[in-house]
Motif scaffolding. Sequence first.
Motif, PDB file in Angstrom:
ATOM      1  N   ASP A   1       0.821  -1.203   0.000  1.00 51.68           N
ATOM      2  CA  ASP A   1       0.000   0.000   0.000  1.00 51.68           C
ATOM      3  C   ASP A   1       0.854   1.251   0.000  1.00 51.68           C
ATOM      4  OD1 ASP A   1      -2.607  -1.264   0.218  1.00 51.68           O
ATOM      5  OD2 ASP A   1      -1.956  -1.872   2.206  1.00 51.68           O
ATOM      6  N   ALA A   2       1.999   1.161   0.620  1.00 52.80           N
ATOM      7  CA  ALA A   2       2.913   2.286   0.718  1.00 52.80           C
ATOM      8  C   ALA A   2       4.289   1.728   1.046  1.00 52.80           C
ATOM      9  CB  ALA A   2       2.465   3.264   1.803  1.00 52.80           C
TER      10      ALA A   2
ATOM     11  N   LEU B   1       3.867   3.841  -6.301  1.00 57.28           N
ATOM     12  CA  LEU B   1       3.484   3.500  -4.935  1.00 57.28           C
ATOM     13  C   LEU B   1       3.790   4.671  -4.007  1.00 57.28           C
ATOM     14  CD1 LEU B   1       2.509   1.018  -3.214  1.00 57.28           C
ATOM     15  CD2 LEU B   1       4.912   0.793  -2.569  1.00 57.28           C
ATOM     16  N   PRO B   2       2.846   5.064  -3.153  1.00 58.06           N
ATOM     17  CA  PRO B   2       3.131   6.128  -2.188  1.00 58.06           C
ATOM     18  C   PRO B   2       4.381   5.775  -1.376  1.00 58.06           C
ATOM     19  CG  PRO B   2       0.794   5.623  -2.189  1.00 58.06           C
ATOM     20  CD  PRO B   2       1.472   4.569  -3.029  1.00 58.06           C
ATOM     21  N   THR B   3       5.350   6.690  -1.381  1.00 61.69           N
ATOM     22  CA  THR B   3       6.654   6.408  -0.790  1.00 61.69           C
ATOM     23  C   THR B   3       7.104   7.549   0.102  1.00 61.69           C
ATOM     24  OG1 THR B   3       7.269   5.083  -2.721  1.00 61.69           O
ATOM     25  CG2 THR B   3       9.067   5.883  -1.351  1.00 61.69           C
TER      26      THR B   3
ATOM     27  N   ALA C   1       2.944   8.141   5.383  1.00 59.74           N
ATOM     28  CA  ALA C   1       2.635   7.076   4.424  1.00 59.74           C
ATOM     29  C   ALA C   1       1.141   6.762   4.425  1.00 59.74           C
ATOM     30  CB  ALA C   1       3.456   5.818   4.739  1.00 59.74           C
ATOM     31  N   THR C   2       0.559   6.721   5.611  1.00 60.58           N
ATOM     32  CA  THR C   2      -0.878   6.464   5.722  1.00 60.58           C
ATOM     33  C   THR C   2      -1.672   7.568   5.016  1.00 60.58           C
ATOM     34  OG1 THR C   2      -0.584   5.292   7.806  1.00 60.58           O
ATOM     35  CG2 THR C   2      -2.789   6.135   7.339  1.00 60.58           C
TER      36      THR C   2
ATOM     37  N   LEU D   1      -0.663   9.535   2.588  1.00 62.29           N
ATOM     38  CA  LEU D   1      -0.469   9.410   1.142  1.00 62.29           C
ATOM     39  C   LEU D   1      -1.348   8.308   0.572  1.00 62.29           C
ATOM     40  CD1 LEU D   1       3.426   9.709   0.875  1.00 62.29           C
ATOM     41  CD2 LEU D   1       1.726  11.420   0.171  1.00 62.29           C
ATOM     42  N   THR D   2      -1.464   7.219   1.296  1.00 63.28           N
ATOM     43  CA  THR D   2      -2.280   6.098   0.842  1.00 63.28           C
ATOM     44  C   THR D   2      -3.755   6.470   0.830  1.00 63.28           C
ATOM     45  OG1 THR D   2      -0.662   4.563   1.702  1.00 63.28           O
ATOM     46  CG2 THR D   2      -2.833   3.682   1.299  1.00 63.28           C
TER      47      THR D   2
ATOM     48  N   ARG E   1      -5.344   1.861  -0.440  1.00 66.46           N
ATOM     49  CA  ARG E   1      -5.195   0.989   0.734  1.00 66.46           C
ATOM     50  C   ARG E   1      -5.857  -0.347   0.492  1.00 66.46           C
ATOM     51  NH1 ARG E   1      -3.624  -1.583   4.612  1.00 66.46           N
ATOM     52  NH2 ARG E   1      -4.153  -1.199   6.767  1.00 66.46           N
TER      53      ARG E   1
END
Length: 169
Positions: A58-59, A94-96, A157-158, A160-161, A167
């Motif tokens: 997810d991230a 991917l959210p990074t 990260a959460t 961004l997701t 998610r």
Amino acid sequence: MGILINIAEAAGWCDNRYTERRALLDVSRIESMTGAGPRTGSEPPADCGQTRMVRKADAMIIAPASYNSINRLVAGVADNYALAVVAELVGVGLPTVVVPFVNAALARRAPYQTALRVLLSEGIRVLGPGDQWEPHEPGAGGRSHGRLPWQQAFDIATALTERTGDRHQ
């Protein structure tokens, strides 16, 4: 790394760990915490006609990210399993989040400053002075390592997701 695993699991996330530095990890502790050890690329390849299953991420949090790792990632060097996975996941969007762990002398160098700009241009969130995360003084890395902002990196990260709606449960 154990702190980040605890944070992620408390929030209902599971984790995929990729590293080339398996010897530096307490593998049995990570396995007992998560039910799986870190992937290193040393696992045997899948049999012909089979694929090795990896949970959908997810991230991604890259921490602590060294001067070398950041510059190699930006340069497209994927000469180990961890960097190859990171490069590919960045490439698919991917959210990074990157948490640099760099001393101030290296952080002042033009290659590093350029690398940070490239990461930002690719949509990667890099913790920095605005996040109260600054390079440590040369020779002080050992004392600074315990201050890594694991919770902050996870929260970013959460977010961004949630923003991307990616998610997975």
